[in-house]
Design a protein around this motif. Sequence first.
Motif, mmCIF file in Angstrom:
data_model
loop_
_atom_site.group_PDB
_atom_site.id
_atom_site.type_symbol
_atom_site.label_atom_id
_atom_site.label_comp_id
_atom_site.label_asym_id
_atom_site.label_seq_id
_atom_site.Cartn_x
_atom_site.Cartn_y
_atom_site.Cartn_z
ATOM 1 N N ILE A 45 -4.377 8.329 29.637
ATOM 2 C CA ILE A 45 -3.528 7.382 28.895
ATOM 3 C C ILE A 45 -3.493 7.727 27.402
ATOM 4 C CG2 ILE A 45 -3.164 4.921 28.338
ATOM 5 C CD1 ILE A 45 -2.705 5.565 31.279
ATOM 6 N N GLY A 46 -4.548 8.284 26.919
ATOM 7 C CA GLY A 46 -4.585 8.654 25.514
ATOM 8 C C GLY A 46 -4.677 7.437 24.619
ATOM 9 N N ALA A 47 -3.984 7.509 23.494
ATOM 10 C CA ALA A 47 -4.069 6.413 22.515
ATOM 11 C C ALA A 47 -3.081 5.309 22.821
ATOM 12 C CB ALA A 47 -3.832 6.967 21.121
ATOM 13 N N ALA A 48 -2.299 5.464 23.910
ATOM 14 C CA ALA A 48 -1.296 4.447 24.254
ATOM 15 C C ALA A 48 -1.972 3.154 24.693
ATOM 16 C CB ALA A 48 -0.410 4.969 25.380
ATOM 17 N N MET A 49 -1.204 2.049 24.649
ATOM 18 C CA MET A 49 -1.736 0.757 25.081
ATOM 19 C C MET A 49 -0.695 0.062 25.968
ATOM 20 S SD MET A 49 -4.151 -1.400 25.091
ATOM 21 C CE MET A 49 -5.306 -1.410 23.746
ATOM 22 N N PRO A 50 -0.505 0.586 27.183
ATOM 23 C CA PRO A 50 0.498 -0.021 28.053
ATOM 24 C C PRO A 50 0.047 -1.403 28.532
ATOM 25 C CG PRO A 50 -0.733 1.635 29.252
ATOM 26 C CD PRO A 50 -1.239 1.677 27.838
ATOM 27 N N TRP A 91 -11.847 1.282 15.189
ATOM 28 C CA TRP A 91 -12.280 1.119 16.587
ATOM 29 C C TRP A 91 -13.786 1.291 16.732
ATOM 30 C CZ3 TRP A 91 -9.339 -1.325 19.603
ATOM 31 C CH2 TRP A 91 -7.954 -1.259 19.421
ATOM 32 N N LEU A 107 -7.268 -9.259 24.066
ATOM 33 C CA LEU A 107 -7.493 -7.992 23.347
ATOM 34 C C LEU A 107 -6.203 -7.205 23.234
ATOM 35 C CD1 LEU A 107 -10.911 -6.536 24.588
ATOM 36 C CD2 LEU A 107 -10.288 -7.162 22.264
ATOM 37 N N TRP A 108 -5.448 -7.208 24.338
ATOM 38 C CA TRP A 108 -4.188 -6.453 24.341
ATOM 39 C C TRP A 108 -3.240 -7.021 23.277
ATOM 40 C CZ3 TRP A 108 1.011 -7.296 25.097
ATOM 41 C CH2 TRP A 108 1.790 -6.160 25.329
ATOM 42 N N VAL A 160 -2.497 -2.015 31.427
ATOM 43 C CA VAL A 160 -3.964 -2.018 31.310
ATOM 44 C C VAL A 160 -4.533 -3.406 31.660
ATOM 45 C CG1 VAL A 160 -4.164 -2.623 28.848
ATOM 46 C CG2 VAL A 160 -5.887 -1.179 29.902
ATOM 47 N N VAL A 215 -4.414 -5.916 19.835
ATOM 48 C CA VAL A 215 -4.057 -4.514 19.576
ATOM 49 C C VAL A 215 -2.556 -4.384 19.390
ATOM 50 C CG1 VAL A 215 -4.096 -2.173 20.549
ATOM 51 C CG2 VAL A 215 -6.083 -3.668 20.807
ATOM 52 N N TRP A 230 -8.376 6.673 32.940
ATOM 53 C CA TRP A 230 -7.661 5.975 31.878
ATOM 54 C C TRP A 230 -7.998 6.588 30.510
ATOM 55 C CZ3 TRP A 230 -4.173 1.834 31.292
ATOM 56 C CH2 TRP A 230 -3.678 1.291 32.476
ATOM 57 N N ALA A 231 -9.253 6.925 30.320
ATOM 58 C CA ALA A 231 -9.675 7.509 29.044
ATOM 59 C C ALA A 231 -9.054 8.894 28.848
ATOM 60 C CB ALA A 231 -11.193 7.604 28.987
ATOM 61 N N ALA A 232 -8.924 9.646 29.974
ATOM 62 C CA ALA A 232 -8.445 11.023 29.860
ATOM 63 C C ALA A 232 -6.929 11.103 29.812
ATOM 64 C CB ALA A 232 -8.986 11.841 31.049
#
Lengths: 172, 428
Positions: free
Chosen positions: A73-78, A146, A129-130, A81, A133, A69-71
């Motif tokens: 997904i990047g800065a996206a917030m689907p 962050w 949290l989602w 998650v 954000v 997920w860290a590598a």
Amino acid sequence: MIAGLTPAGWVLRAVIVLGPPVALLAAAPEGFVPSTWFLLVVVVASVAFAAMPEQYAGSLALLLVVAWWAAVIGAAMPLAVVVAAAALLASHVAATVAAYGPTPLPPERRVVLRWGRRSAAVWLVAPLLWLVVDAQRGRATPVSYWVAGLAVALVLAVLVAMVYPTRLDEGT
Amino acid sequence: MTRWSTTASLARGLTVAGLGIGMALVLGRPAVVVLVAPIMVMAAAQLRAKPRTEPHVGVQTTYAVLHEGQGTTAPLRIAPPNDVEFVTRVCAQASYVALRPRSGCFGYLVDHPAPLQISPRRWGQRRIGEEKIGLFTPWAGYRWGPVALVGREVSVLPTAATFRSAAAAPNPIGLIGAHRSRRDGEGTEFSSIREFHAGDRMRRINWRTSLRTGVLHVVSTRSEEDTALLLLVDALADYGISGGIDGVESSLDVAVRAAGAIAEQYVRQGDRVSLRVVSPHGEYVGYGAGTRHLRRILSQLARVTPGVPHDVSVDQIDFRTTAGTMVVVLSPMLSDGMATSAVRLLRRGLPVIVVDTLPPDAAPTVSSETDPGIAELAWRMRILERRGVLAQLSAAGCPVVPWNGPRTLDEVVRRLARLAQLPRARAR
């Protein structure tokens, strides 16, 4: 390792095995698809996790998913998650319950219900949290935002442990 | 020294949460924070429930003496239980001890304790309560143990059979009891109508006969006396397989349970019962009556282990019998020594009954080095020899009966009693 498993024990193991792959595949509808070989590695790690829920090595399956997920997904917030967080938590909690005793130990109904309530309560943190954000989406969010927020969270986690010292600790 | 330690769950939660947050920090990934946030909260809750006290645990079984088939519970005491949320108990599987839950492995929340149920399925000395205990704090962040608890030895008495015999003993020679004696005396059983002697009670006068004959006649009765019973248990070997109280019986199972049932039957009648076990330890209980004496007999029966006596030959054992003692030999009659002993007692004029304890499908335990064909042949020869011995015993006046429950002896004892009442001619 699986000899003498009760039907309820099999269900627990199934949840442990399925949690990490589901967390990995949760973002697939939004275009984030893991490679087959990586999925295979996660499945193998999950099976090992289910076979030895009382072992620390089980962390590998969860860590692989978090790293992916860290590598990827990047800065996206689907929204996925939140589903992935539920899957990871389910796997983690199922392993916790399974590690209460040896393989033939059947999970007691009251224990499962209690952990079900706890998991639901704990999981609520993820959608909250989602939402936070998501509410900030479109605004320029500096990286320091962050860093500061997460540093506070870490400090809080450490403080929780410090605030509740035990007499046992004093003796050792 | 503390026995609390962190669980894999806490270590996993801290690792995943810590590394996840670290990656999110370094790479600037908000999604990862959401991903690991529930696990991090759970880890914090686990840390919050850190234990403050060292618990003491102990298992206390309710009874120290049980009959086979009876059950008891083994509750676990935890003091103080403040830091404990979940208890895991894993009980050792002992032979002939049934557990509920069957696997012996169970767990429960400390505020909803579940008892461990234990039921010994065969007589003997059984160790129960051997188990490992594990305690968990709320949220399962810390574990205490597993700690092994030593169980306790419990005497498992042979099963009790409540039954009252209707048969009188053949030669009751005692003071007071329930058996009709051959001698006249103060009793209720009619013996004869005879002429009045000095000392006879007035209420015994039979007026009808006295008026008819013109001489005073009285009704005489037989005195009622107790009897002495010797139970001779053959524990030289155990033939057959024991499946516990619900399963098939071995020869020693039959002997011990039959001895227990007969002892109970006669002790309840007020008779004096003695027990002699032919075994390495030579368990012996002298003549006595009463509930406490019965308990002593049953306790000795529970200690029986099969084997040959080390210090004395079987046919030289002194069975400490007195005149009038009825002897019940409980044996599979596969030892010449036991047959010789039975005949020796018979020749002393004692009524001897042999209860055949060999199960019909019994077979010897054969080592892997022995040819099964040869073992089978040897066993068949031994059975043939046994048949001959039993026939010789019957011919010598020693009834041989298979054990068929507590009423087995009734018919035989009644027959012996009838024989004992007959007048005897002695060659001079």
